[in-house]
Write a protein that holds these residues in place. Structure first.
Motif, PDB file in Angstrom:
ATOM      1  N   PRO A  10       7.265 -23.663 -17.354  1.00 32.71           N
ATOM      2  CA  PRO A  10       5.647 -23.291 -17.119  1.00 32.71           C
ATOM      3  C   PRO A  10       5.263 -22.886 -15.375  1.00 32.71           C
ATOM      4  CG  PRO A  10       5.646 -25.824 -16.950  1.00 32.71           C
ATOM      5  CD  PRO A  10       7.067 -25.404 -17.419  1.00 32.71           C
ATOM      6  N   GLU A  11       6.458 -23.404 -13.970  1.00 29.09           N
ATOM      7  CA  GLU A  11       6.129 -23.290 -12.857  1.00 29.09           C
ATOM      8  C   GLU A  11       6.707 -21.771 -12.687  1.00 29.09           C
ATOM      9  OE1 GLU A  11       8.276 -25.521 -10.450  1.00 29.09           O
ATOM     10  OE2 GLU A  11       6.920 -27.685 -11.163  1.00 29.09           O
ATOM     11  N   HIS A  12       6.921 -20.727 -13.479  1.00 27.24           N
ATOM     12  CA  HIS A  12       7.774 -20.198 -13.136  1.00 27.24           C
ATOM     13  C   HIS A  12       6.688 -18.422 -13.228  1.00 27.24           C
ATOM     14  CE1 HIS A  12      12.438 -21.411 -13.205  1.00 27.24           C
ATOM     15  NE2 HIS A  12      11.662 -21.171 -12.983  1.00 27.24           N
ATOM     16  N   PRO A  13       5.721 -18.949 -14.303  1.00 26.71           N
ATOM     17  CA  PRO A  13       4.466 -17.468 -14.568  1.00 26.71           C
ATOM     18  C   PRO A  13       3.906 -16.968 -13.170  1.00 26.71           C
ATOM     19  CG  PRO A  13       5.369 -18.357 -16.718  1.00 26.71           C
ATOM     20  CD  PRO A  13       5.548 -19.051 -15.171  1.00 26.71           C
ATOM     21  N   ALA A  14       3.567 -18.785 -12.862  1.00 29.93           N
ATOM     22  CA  ALA A  14       2.446 -18.803 -11.557  1.00 29.93           C
ATOM     23  C   ALA A  14       2.959 -18.126 -10.174  1.00 29.93           C
ATOM     24  CB  ALA A  14       2.082 -19.940 -11.594  1.00 29.93           C
ATOM     25  N   LEU A  15       4.033 -18.138  -9.738  1.00 33.16           N
ATOM     26  CA  LEU A  15       5.643 -17.303  -9.357  1.00 33.16           C
ATOM     27  C   LEU A  15       5.175 -16.234  -9.248  1.00 33.16           C
ATOM     28  CD1 LEU A  15       7.954 -20.617  -8.766  1.00 33.16           C
ATOM     29  CD2 LEU A  15       6.055 -20.034  -6.663  1.00 33.16           C
ATOM     30  N   LEU A  16       5.594 -16.186 -10.260  1.00 36.12           N
ATOM     31  CA  LEU A  16       5.984 -14.321 -10.912  1.00 36.12           C
ATOM     32  C   LEU A  16       4.117 -13.234 -10.390  1.00 36.12           C
ATOM     33  CD1 LEU A  16       8.540 -14.951 -13.586  1.00 36.12           C
ATOM     34  CD2 LEU A  16       9.108 -14.124 -11.033  1.00 36.12           C
ATOM     35  N   LEU A  17       3.029 -14.241 -10.842  1.00 41.28           N
ATOM     36  CA  LEU A  17       2.221 -13.309 -11.204  1.00 41.28           C
ATOM     37  C   LEU A  17       1.895 -12.403  -9.509  1.00 41.28           C
ATOM     38  CD1 LEU A  17      -0.547 -15.922 -13.193  1.00 41.28           C
ATOM     39  CD2 LEU A  17       0.560 -13.527 -14.212  1.00 41.28           C
ATOM     40  N   GLU A  18       2.373 -12.963  -8.254  1.00 41.58           N
ATOM     41  CA  GLU A  18       2.028 -11.901  -7.449  1.00 41.58           C
ATOM     42  C   GLU A  18       2.797 -10.743  -7.183  1.00 41.58           C
ATOM     43  OE1 GLU A  18      -0.303 -13.376  -5.629  1.00 41.58           O
ATOM     44  OE2 GLU A  18      -0.428 -14.650  -7.129  1.00 41.58           O
ATOM     45  N   LEU A  19       3.919 -10.423  -8.313  1.00 40.93           N
ATOM     46  CA  LEU A  19       4.514  -9.738  -7.799  1.00 40.93           C
ATOM     47  C   LEU A  19       3.830  -7.803  -8.176  1.00 40.93           C
ATOM     48  CD1 LEU A  19       8.218 -10.896  -8.740  1.00 40.93           C
ATOM     49  CD2 LEU A  19       7.294 -10.046  -6.276  1.00 40.93           C
ATOM     50  N   PRO A  20       3.708  -6.922  -7.595  1.00 41.88           N
ATOM     51  CA  PRO A  20       3.746  -6.283  -8.477  1.00 41.88           C
ATOM     52  C   PRO A  20       3.668  -5.288  -9.526  1.00 41.88           C
ATOM     53  CG  PRO A  20       5.055  -5.952  -6.986  1.00 41.88           C
ATOM     54  CD  PRO A  20       4.842  -7.167  -7.005  1.00 41.88           C
ATOM     55  N   TRP A  21       3.530  -5.877 -10.555  1.00 39.85           N
ATOM     56  CA  TRP A  21       4.291  -5.179 -11.716  1.00 39.85           C
ATOM     57  C   TRP A  21       3.616  -3.967 -12.260  1.00 39.85           C
ATOM     58  CZ3 TRP A  21       8.314  -7.854 -12.061  1.00 39.85           C
ATOM     59  CH2 TRP A  21       8.441  -9.253 -12.230  1.00 39.85           C
ATOM     60  N   HIS A  22       2.227  -3.577 -11.360  1.00 37.74           N
ATOM     61  CA  HIS A  22       1.618  -2.556 -12.262  1.00 37.74           C
ATOM     62  C   HIS A  22       2.655  -1.117 -11.489  1.00 37.74           C
ATOM     63  CE1 HIS A  22       0.184  -3.119  -8.438  1.00 37.74           C
ATOM     64  NE2 HIS A  22      -0.171  -2.069  -8.061  1.00 37.74           N
ATOM     65  N   ASP A  52       9.693 -19.347  -2.875  1.00 37.75           N
ATOM     66  CA  ASP A  52      10.345 -19.791  -2.246  1.00 37.75           C
ATOM     67  C   ASP A  52      11.627 -19.480  -3.073  1.00 37.75           C
ATOM     68  OD1 ASP A  52       9.135 -21.219  -0.350  1.00 37.75           O
ATOM     69  OD2 ASP A  52       9.034 -23.579  -0.965  1.00 37.75           O
ATOM     70  N   GLU A  53      11.824 -18.891  -4.116  1.00 35.33           N
ATOM     71  CA  GLU A  53      13.018 -18.016  -4.678  1.00 35.33           C
ATOM     72  C   GLU A  53      13.074 -17.046  -4.416  1.00 35.33           C
ATOM     73  OE1 GLU A  53      14.676 -19.892  -7.260  1.00 35.33           O
ATOM     74  OE2 GLU A  53      13.114 -21.409  -8.033  1.00 35.33           O
ATOM     75  N   VAL A  54      14.136 -16.865  -4.457  1.00 31.25           N
ATOM     76  CA  VAL A  54      14.903 -14.877  -4.018  1.00 31.25           C
ATOM     77  C   VAL A  54      15.267 -14.862  -5.866  1.00 31.25           C
ATOM     78  CG1 VAL A  54      16.447 -13.413  -3.492  1.00 31.25           C
ATOM     79  CG2 VAL A  54      15.502 -15.229  -1.733  1.00 31.25           C
ATOM     80  N   ILE A  55      14.764 -13.887  -5.941  1.00 31.54           N
ATOM     81  CA  ILE A  55      14.863 -13.110  -8.025  1.00 31.54           C
ATOM     82  C   ILE A  55      15.925 -11.589  -8.188  1.00 31.54           C
ATOM     83  CG2 ILE A  55      13.050 -15.117  -8.338  1.00 31.54           C
ATOM     84  CD1 ILE A  55      11.388 -12.505  -8.977  1.00 31.54           C
ATOM     85  N   ALA A  56      16.255 -11.824  -8.630  1.00 35.57           N
ATOM     86  CA  ALA A  56      16.546 -10.383  -9.683  1.00 35.57           C
ATOM     87  C   ALA A  56      15.760 -10.039 -10.800  1.00 35.57           C
ATOM     88  CB  ALA A  56      18.487 -10.676  -9.744  1.00 35.57           C
ATOM     89  N   VAL A  57      15.077  -8.797 -10.336  1.00 33.20           N
ATOM     90  CA  VAL A  57      14.565  -8.114 -11.685  1.00 33.20           C
ATOM     91  C   VAL A  57      15.167  -6.947 -12.148  1.00 33.20           C
ATOM     92  CG1 VAL A  57      12.434  -7.216 -12.088  1.00 33.20           C
ATOM     93  CG2 VAL A  57      13.255  -9.360  -9.956  1.00 33.20           C
ATOM     94  N   LYS A  58      15.316  -6.565 -13.425  1.00 32.91           N
ATOM     95  CA  LYS A  58      16.300  -5.823 -13.754  1.00 32.91           C
ATOM     96  C   LYS A  58      15.215  -5.143 -14.647  1.00 32.91           C
ATOM     97  CE  LYS A  58      20.237  -6.780 -16.847  1.00 32.91           C
ATOM     98  NZ  LYS A  58      21.237  -6.792 -17.708  1.00 32.91           N
ATOM     99  N   VAL A 103      10.933  -6.364 -17.945  1.00 38.00           N
ATOM    100  CA  VAL A 103      12.417  -6.520 -17.482  1.00 38.00           C
ATOM    101  C   VAL A 103      12.322  -7.894 -17.216  1.00 38.00           C
ATOM    102  CG1 VAL A 103      10.742  -5.423 -15.034  1.00 38.00           C
ATOM    103  CG2 VAL A 103      10.132  -7.597 -15.424  1.00 38.00           C
ATOM    104  N   LEU A 104      13.480  -7.909 -16.734  1.00 36.31           N
ATOM    105  CA  LEU A 104      14.204  -9.431 -16.900  1.00 36.31           C
ATOM    106  C   LEU A 104      14.564  -9.911 -15.493  1.00 36.31           C
ATOM    107  CD1 LEU A 104      15.917 -11.567 -17.958  1.00 36.31           C
ATOM    108  CD2 LEU A 104      18.362 -10.071 -17.991  1.00 36.31           C
ATOM    109  N   VAL A 105      14.004 -10.878 -15.137  1.00 30.36           N
ATOM    110  CA  VAL A 105      13.884 -12.429 -13.969  1.00 30.36           C
ATOM    111  C   VAL A 105      14.875 -12.773 -14.282  1.00 30.36           C
ATOM    112  CG1 VAL A 105      12.551 -13.143 -12.405  1.00 30.36           C
ATOM    113  CG2 VAL A 105      11.424 -11.332 -14.112  1.00 30.36           C
ATOM    114  N   THR A 106      16.056 -13.183 -13.421  1.00 33.54           N
ATOM    115  CA  THR A 106      16.678 -14.194 -13.213  1.00 33.54           C
ATOM    116  C   THR A 106      17.063 -14.865 -11.629  1.00 33.54           C
ATOM    117  OG1 THR A 106      18.464 -12.350 -12.574  1.00 33.54           O
ATOM    118  CG2 THR A 106      18.990 -13.062 -15.050  1.00 33.54           C
ATOM    119  N   ARG A 107      17.105 -15.444 -11.641  1.00 34.21           N
ATOM    120  CA  ARG A 107      17.321 -16.352  -9.929  1.00 34.21           C
ATOM    121  C   ARG A 107      18.959 -16.482  -9.248  1.00 34.21           C
ATOM    122  NH1 ARG A 107      16.909 -21.108 -11.527  1.00 34.21           N
ATOM    123  NH2 ARG A 107      14.976 -22.302 -10.467  1.00 34.21           N
ATOM    124  N   HIS A 108      18.503 -15.423  -8.083  1.00 34.31           N
ATOM    125  CA  HIS A 108      19.137 -15.198  -7.170  1.00 34.31           C
ATOM    126  C   HIS A 108      20.187 -16.226  -6.520  1.00 34.31           C
ATOM    127  CE1 HIS A 108      22.101 -13.221  -4.608  1.00 34.31           C
ATOM    128  NE2 HIS A 108      21.781 -14.125  -3.447  1.00 34.31           N
TER     129      HIS A 108
END
Length: 413
Positions: A10-22, A52-58, A103-108
């Motif tokens: 449940p913590e991941h969506p909140a972290l990801l919302l700030e990214l420019p998905w548009h 604090d996470e580095v993520i890979a976005v595909k 997009v698929l999001v994975t942890r680096h």
């Protein structure tokens, strides 16, 4: 369709919302990106920071994104080295409300690099072979779990050193399939794809001048097939031994060592018809055994001595009732190692009289005793035990060794 972020935590969506998905991934601003090396991909892939996470976005279509997300979760449950899936983002649209790909999001994987990036650097051929050994281990583990990769390549694999171990991680499961068990034909096909892909990428690196001149791309691709075959045979052939014949287990460990692999984990299951043994292989860096033995036991030895002592320690731990790898209720390895030093190593060494040891230190004495037990057990076809080995070593081996070391008296002419 509204933006949707599917995640298990449940913590991941909140972290990801700030990214420019548009925005399409290719247009993401530099301030959200992390400059990390990437392999070749048919899709747009970017590294970004989310909290604090580095993520890979595909970026890919919704159905394959969801499918790969579930496959990566399955591999995680099976304990297979692979990137950690965090989320799938669907329903993306741009400023004009035109649809964008999911997009698929994975942890680096911290401290990791794509295999292709490793081969682009100046690297000794011996190190390259250890990297390929680690990739062979990954393929074997995937196939044992029933997973056909379908696209093994240098770009789809991450490499990481972990406490001296060489480890390969799957980074792209898009073409994979999980089955209850793979047939020989499925394994051969997957291995052939790996050979072609690896040789092709090495030829590409050779053409660009980035490959070490001593490396033959074709032979290197074939080598991984050979290493895979040897490792698969050693790990999968029947391994049920009569109870108490632990020298058979040591024989298997020696064969893995001769192939260039070490035992990361060993499990012994007791059954009425014998002891079933399961091994998990690993590839290690120089000096790894010395560091590990020193950390576990405080014994400071040479590398070959440490390797031999660690094999004995691992075999001994697997027979203990409170040995349970991965179980928080089981005894910690450090506790078991301390018990081994106290109850096995020291009493065994002390059984050899001081005046007969010569210049041998305790680790060398114990190593010699293990070797002697191995030869005696092989000859007797059952484990004779350390006490018998010590007695025979003192009686029949040490006196001859001392005579050999005595200087030859001069003869009169």
């Amino acid at each position: 369709m509204a933006l949707q972020i599917s995640a298990t935590n449940p913590e991941h969506p909140a972290l990801l919302l700030e990214l420019p998905w548009h925005l399409p991934l290719e247009e993401w601003p530099e301030e959200v990106l992390v400059p990390l090396p990437r392999g070749i991909s048919r899709h747009v892939v970017r590294y970004a920071r989310a909290g604090d996470e580095v993520i890979a976005v595909k970026e890919l279509a919704e159905r394959p994104a969801l499918r790969e997300y579930e496959l990566l979760r399955d591999l995680d449950r099976l304990g297979i080295p692979a990137v950690d899936p965090l989320a799938v983002v669907t329903g993306r649209t741009d400023a004009e409300e035109s649809p964008l790909e999911s997009v698929l999001v994975t942890r680096h994987l911290g401290g990791s690099m794509p295999y292709r990036s490793m081969f682009e650097t100046t690297m000794r051929p011996a190190t390259m072979h250890r990297l390929m050994d680690a990739l062979a281990v990954l393929l074997v583990r995937l196939h044992l779990a029933g997973f056909a990769w379908g696209d093994c390549s240098l770009s789809n694999t991450l490499f990481r050193r972990d406490a001296g171990a060489y480890a390969a991680y799957l980074v792209d499961a898009e073409t994979g399939d999980l089955h209850p068990q793979l047939s020989p034909g499925q394994r051969d096909y997957d291995l052939e794809l790996a050979r072609v892909n690896i040789s092709g990428e090495l030829l590409d690196l050779e053409a660009s001048g980035a490959l070490h001149p001593s490396v033959d791309p074709i032979e290197f691709g074939m080598e991984i097939c050979s290493r895979y075959g040897s490792l698969w045979e050693e790990l999968t052939r029947s391994s049920v031994y009569p109870a108490g014949k632990y020298h058979f287990i040591e024989r298997r460990i020696r064969r893995l060592n001769d192939l260039g692999f070490d035992v990361a984990e060993m499990q012994i299951e007791h059954a009425p018809n014998g002891d079933s043994v399961t091994f998990v292989p690993k590839v290690v860096d120089a000096g790894h055994h010395q560091r590990q033995l020193l950390r576990l036991t405080g014994l400071d030895t040479e590398e070959n001595q440490a390797r031999r002592l660690l094999n004995d320690l691992e075999s001994w731990m697997a027979t203990q009732d409170d040995y349970a790898p991965g179980d928080p209720l089981g005894a910690r390895p450090e506790v078991l190692a301390h018990r081994w030093v106290r109850d096995v190593f020291r009493p065994t060494v002390r059984a050899v009289p001081l005046e007969m040891r010569g210049s041998m230190d305790p680790a060398e004495i114990y190593h010699e005793l293990l070797e002697h037990r191995w030869y005696l057990s092989e000859r007797a076809q059952h484990d004779i035990g350390l006490d018998t080995a010590v007695e025979d070593y003192i009686t029949n081996i040490l006196p001859k060794a001392r005579e050999t070391l005595q200087p030859t008296p001069a003869t009169a002419e």
